[in-house]
Design a protein around this motif. Structure first.
Motif, PDB file in Angstrom:
ATOM      1  N   HIS A 163       0.755  -1.358   0.113  1.00 40.74           N
ATOM      2  CA  HIS A 163       0.096   0.054  -0.035  1.00 40.74           C
ATOM      3  C   HIS A 163       0.804   1.196   0.063  1.00 40.74           C
ATOM      4  N   HIS A 180      -3.157   9.571   0.565  1.00 44.42           N
ATOM      5  CA  HIS A 180      -2.602   8.230   1.226  1.00 44.42           C
ATOM      6  C   HIS A 180      -1.434   8.992   2.266  1.00 44.42           C
ATOM      7  N   TRP A 187     -12.881   6.851  -0.441  1.00 45.69           N
ATOM      8  CA  TRP A 187     -12.535   7.323   0.791  1.00 45.69           C
ATOM      9  C   TRP A 187     -13.621   7.684   1.636  1.00 45.69           C
ATOM     10  N   ASP A 193      -9.337   4.674   3.740  1.00 47.97           N
ATOM     11  CA  ASP A 193      -9.079   4.354   2.546  1.00 47.97           C
ATOM     12  C   ASP A 193     -10.003   3.048   2.358  1.00 47.97           C
ATOM     13  N   TRP A 222     -10.437   1.623  -0.811  1.00 47.81           N
ATOM     14  CA  TRP A 222      -9.768   0.841  -2.008  1.00 47.81           C
ATOM     15  C   TRP A 222      -9.649  -0.631  -1.253  1.00 47.81           C
ATOM     16  N   HIS A 225      -7.295  -2.512  -1.740  1.00 48.73           N
ATOM     17  CA  HIS A 225      -5.907  -2.406  -1.778  1.00 48.73           C
ATOM     18  C   HIS A 225      -5.513  -2.063  -0.459  1.00 48.73           C
TER      19      HIS A 225
HETATM   20 MN    MN Z   1      -4.712   3.078  -1.104  1.00 46.04          MN
END
Ligand code: MN
Length: 191
Positions: A27, A74, A123, A157, A159, A161
């Motif tokens: 990540h 991030h 997000w 986050d 996502w 991933h």
């Molecule tokens: Mn991410």
């Protein structure tokens, strides 16, 4: 301006078992780094070549926005975690949370729901409005609340991933663990 991957304030194995070293290797070490690399390549020769990251997040479109906002998001995400986090907000921030949601637990429930129900990649955010009130918003993909004049305070986050290596498809398990490493000292300072 050459953008760089910021060094994290903790070791890559420091957040386990909440977030594994393997997840952070991908990540932070792969995804976050790739957004930095892509941004540097994309801004070359454009009006954003010498812009700061916040300007790119607010003004850019297309690939420059997507990669620039993902760099910003991030960094904001990783820097809100700590090995020995302050577990509960105090003072003005706690008062603002209770003014909006009545209790810290009710806020956590509302934020967790926003993170769990966001469709696809994106997000969930705790934000401050111009009036100084708090709110919870969702953004898709690289979206960032600063585009709407809001001040981000905390983000999750969602996502895949961010959690798939540790929690597979069980996003709610990732969100439940998220609270264990949020450092409210950081969020208070942002507020
Ligand atoms: Mn991410």
């Amino acid at each position: 301006m050459k953008f760089e991957l910021p060094k994290l304030p903790y070791a890559l194995d420091a957040l386990k078992p909440i977030i594994s070293e393997q997840t952070l290797n991908f990540h932070y070490g792969k995804h976050h780094q790739a957004y930095v690399n892509n941004l540097n390549n994309l801004v070359a020769g454009t009006e954003f070549e010498n812009a700061d990251l916040e300007t790119i997040v607010k003004k850019a479109e297309g690939g420059i926005f997507n990669n620039g906002a993902q760099v910003w998001n991030h960094t904001f995400y990783f820097f809100q975690f700590a090995v020995a986090p302050k577990a509960i907000p105090e003072g003005k921030l706690l008062a603002a949370i209770e003014a909006k949601w009545e209790s810290f637990d009710a806020f956590k429930e509302a934020f967790s729901k926003a993170a769990a129900t966001l469709f696809g990649s994106g997000w969930a955010w705790l934000v401050k409005t111009d009036a100084g009130d708090l709110d919870i918003v969702q953004t898709s993909n690289a979206g960032n609340p600063m585009r709407d004049g809001l001040t981000p305070l905390m983000t999750c986050d969602v996502w895949e991933h961010a959690y798939y290596l540790d929690k597979q498809n069980v996003r709610p398990a990732y969100i439940a663990d998220f609270w264990k490493i949020i450092d409210w000292k950081v969020i208070e300072e942002r507020f």
